[in-house]
Design an enzyme around this catalytic site. Structure first.
Site, short mmCIF file in Angstrom:
data_model
loop_
_atom_site.label_atom_id
_atom_site.label_comp_id
_atom_site.label_asym_id
_atom_site.label_seq_id
_atom_site.Cartn_x
_atom_site.Cartn_y
_atom_site.Cartn_z
N ASP A 269 0.86 -1.17 0.00
CA ASP A 269 0.00 0.00 0.00
C ASP A 269 0.91 1.23 0.00
O ASP A 269 2.06 1.18 0.42
CB ASP A 269 -0.97 0.00 1.19
CG ASP A 269 -2.17 0.91 0.91
OD1 ASP A 269 -2.08 1.75 -0.01
OD2 ASP A 269 -3.20 0.79 1.60
C1 BGC Z 1 -5.05 3.29 -0.17
C2 BGC Z 1 -5.14 2.31 -1.32
C3 BGC Z 1 -4.93 3.03 -2.63
C4 BGC Z 1 -3.60 3.75 -2.59
C5 BGC Z 1 -3.30 4.51 -3.86
C6 BGC Z 1 -3.78 4.10 -0.23
O1 BGC Z 1 -3.80 5.10 0.72
O2 BGC Z 1 -5.13 2.60 1.04
O3 BGC Z 1 -6.39 1.69 -1.32
O4 BGC Z 1 -5.00 2.13 -3.69
O5 BGC Z 1 -3.60 4.67 -1.51
O6 BGC Z 1 -4.11 5.61 -3.99
#
Ligand code: BGC
Length: 701
Positions: A269
């Protein structure tokens, strides 16, 4: 002499021509560039040509830079891993989901919670496909969806992004989405694993026993991997049993890769903690996003001092290349119209994603559908009556071309003879008093629930509507002849304080760009509501396990949702699987095709479903299995099958739902193995988790 030289030159050319041509051919088509060669051969061939630096470069987003950070903010950069020009290796190009593609303008579908309430696998596959096509149209190649985290508690800030509380429903809908999306691009199942709290998502340590992990928090990920062959999995921010998910060898290596046979790549993530880069690499984290912080330079240094685990590095690169080949990044140049999101087809799908999820909770004296013959004036009231509430403003936010608010939708569908009044402010009760029926729109916002972004979102502080909405419902319902409350939110709402004031209650979730039209079609009966709840609507917070929203250490128990309700003998307000219709359905003639089954059998349960009312209807029929004779502590019952069936008035359809006996296994921690007990199992066919219509049993030997 000159003639002699010419002769030698020409003969040289003739002599060497075949060699040159051969060499050119060889140069022109290395195995990895040959689309006809098997993927593994292409992967190995390419890997053999790469330097260690080039391999390391495959493993992360670009270098941290001001441009990159600005790009992140505008959502147009920082989401890519670099292209390798020397060898012609295209980078990964990510775009967020899951209620639409977060990149420029795109179709805004109803949130996943609504699509879960549709219980319609085919619809979800179509939605996944449409998002995949739009991802391609934006020249992206990996869609960061679906989100398949369990709604352990309805206060979970990102409940709207996922498919509810039940692992089986989560798995089925997630797999359907992936099947659709991956007709076009790579999908990414996120956030692995036990990511069910937002406020402390970056640091919380989820303490969970192995059986709970395996049976409650992982089955849907397994389905995404094994049934839908998802290309990538996103490791979650949180820790599980002490270790950050991005460094968690048990989750990434033992379970995901070794046990389940996942052959895609794991992406962390965004900015997730990776304290020890080499440990993350060895634990099975393949790609770091959005920048090369832990990978990149630290790995290059490790290489320089001969400390890089070459086997793990090659393994990760192979996983990335494999998916790049599989999804045609080297070969296929499919062109998609950049305006595809404006097409009638995608608009219609957005409308259906909203329509099918709308769930009718209360309908006293058939206040709904609204009768155009008797209703001359409708009041639509509430702060967001004329605003389309689309859901969270975090990574799942989508910018559509247009939206339809509830008021606009009701106006669109009301027809000539019906006057539609609007109040978004303090005069709502006065406006309501002029109407034959009042529709109160009560919505939550990204401030109430959503991705935790420091200034907004996070887990819900409580499960009720805004206080001013509760007061509005009291006032408007008192002054109006009849009143219907339409709620827009991502998960369960406690309706107890005002339930008796409302004649009708409709759960519309965050219904997407076409939401207003869909809500109106349900209110007027142009569509018979068919949504059923994917989360338990309790009467009070103590009908759920503790929320743990600010915990640094969160201990998860085995039970939540309807399993918790069943186990503790509770009466929720609206149970899991609940939803009303404008018609009635009768269930009869149940038959189980094997009363004694073996461990690798599939049992078919069939029954008659009759529409005994007067209008067309779609019924979500649910199959639960009970474990009453088990020797160990198990749920009273668990969802193991469902179908959504369209039945015309007076019609009877024979419905068959299969149960895979292996799905009845529990995880035996001592033996580290799944085990199907040799016991008698109950079969419950129901219209909800409480409204059981047919019962039977079979045994496994
Ligand atoms: C989120 C993800 C997301 C990623 C990219 C993160 O903060 O938890 O779900 O895909 O950001 O935007």
């Amino acid at each position: 002499m000159k003639g002699m030289r010419n002769f030698i030159a020409i003969s040289n050319i003739i002599l060497f021509l075949p060699i040159i041509t051969y060499a050119q051919n060889d140069e022109a088509l290395p195995i990895y560039k040959n689309p006809a060669a098997p993927i593994e051969d292409r992967v190995n061939d390419l890997l053999g040509r790469m330097t260690t630096e080039e391999k390391i470069e495959q493993l992360s987003g670009g270098q941290l830079s001001i441009a990159g950070l600005t790009g992140l903010a505008t959502l147009n950069a920082g989401y890519d891993t670099p292209d390798n020009e020397r060898l012609g290796i295209p980078g990964l190009k990510f775009a967020d989901g899951p209620r639409g593609v977060r990149f420029g303008k795109s179709t805004c579908f109803a949130v996943s919670a609504s699509r879960a309430a549709s219980w319609d696998r085919k619809l979800e596959e179509n939605v996944g496909n449409a998002m995949g096509v739009e991802t391609l149209a934006k020249a992206r190649n990996c869609l960061l969806a679906p989100s398949i985290n369990v709604v352990r508690h309805p206060g979970y800030g990102r409940a709207q992004e996922t498919y509810g509380e039940d692992p089986f429903l989560l798995g089925e809908m997630g797999a359907a989405f992936i099947n659709g999306a991956q007709k076009n691009v790579m999908a990414d199942a996120k956030h692995y694993a036990a990511n069910n709290i937002e406020n402390t998502r970056q640091i919380v340590n989820v303490v969970i026993d192995e059986r709970t992990l395996r049976e409650v928090y992982l089955p849907h990920f397994k389905k995404a991997v094994q049934d839908a062959k998802v290309a990538s999995v996103m490791s979650a921010y949180n820790r599980v049993n002490g270790l950050y998910c991005s460094e968690n060898e048990h989750l990434l290596k033992d379970i995901l890769k070794d046990e389940w046979g996942f052959d895609g790549f794991v992406v962390s993530d965004w900015f997730a903690f990776k304290i020890r880069p080499l440990r993350a690499l060895e634990a099975g984290l393949d790609v770091e996003m959005p920048f090369a912080l832990s990978y990149g330079l630290p790995l290059e240094i490790a290489e320089a001092i001969h400390r890089i685990p070459m086997e793990s590095l090659d393994e990760s690169v192979k996983r990335i290349l494999r998916q790049k080949f599989r999804f045609g990044l080297f070969d296929i140049k499919r062109k998609v119209d950049a305006d595809i999101h404006k097409s009638e087809e995608h608009k219609k799908l957005a409308y259906l994603s909203s329509l099918e999820g709308i769930t009718l909770l209360k309908n006293n004296n058939n206040v709904l559908p609204l009768n155009r013959n008797t209703i001359k004036t409708i009041a639509v009231v509430g702060k967001y009556a004329n605003t389309a509430r689309l859901g969270d403003g975090g990574s799942s936010a989508v910018t559509p071309e247009y939206t339809v608010s509830p008021y606009e939708g009701i106006k669109n569908r009301a027809g000539n003879g019906v006057q539609v009044l609007l109040s978004e402010g303090g005069d709502a009760a006065a406006v309501a008093s002029k109407a034959d029926v009042t529709v109160v729109i009560a919505a939550l916002t990204p401030q109430d629930e959503g991705e935790f972004l420091f200034i907004s979102g996070g887990d819900r502080a409580n499960l009720r509507l805004h206080e001013e909405d509760e007061q509005l419902i009291e006032a408007a319902c008192k002054s109006s002849k009849k009143c219907v409350v339409v709620m827009e939110a991502g998960s369960a709402i406690i309706v107890e304080p005002w339930i008796d004031k409302a004649d009708g209650i409709v759960m519309a979730w965050y219904p997407g760009q076409e939401g207003g039209n869909a809500i109106a079609d349900v209110l007027f009966g142009n569509y018979n509501p068919s949504g059923k709840l994917p989360v338990t609507f309790g009467k009070s917070e103590d009908q759920y396990p503790p929320q743990l929203r600010n915990s640094l250490r969160a201990t998860y128990g085995y039970y939540h949702g309807y399993r918790y309700i069943d186990k503790n003998n509770l009466e929720p307000r609206y149970e899991f699987g609940y939803g009303l219709s404008y018609t009635t359905f009768d269930y009869s003639n149940m038959r189980i095709d094997k009363l004694s089954a073996a461990k690798n059998d599939t049992i078919n349960v069939s029954f008659d479903l009759t529409n005994s009312g007067e209008v067309d209807g779609n019924e979500v029929v649910q199959l639960y299995v009970g474990f009453e004779s088990s020797k160990i502590d198990r749920s009273v019952k668990e969802l193991k099958g469902f179908e959504k069936v369209a039945v015309a008035p007076g019609e009877t359809k024979r419905v068959t739902i299969p149960i895979k006996v292996e799905d009845l296994a529990y995880y035996n921690v001592d033996k580290k193995a799944w085990e199907v007990e040799n016991i008698t199992y109950s079969v419950y066919i129901g219209a909800s988790s409480k409204d059981i219509r047919l019962k039977g049993e079979f045994s496994v030997n």
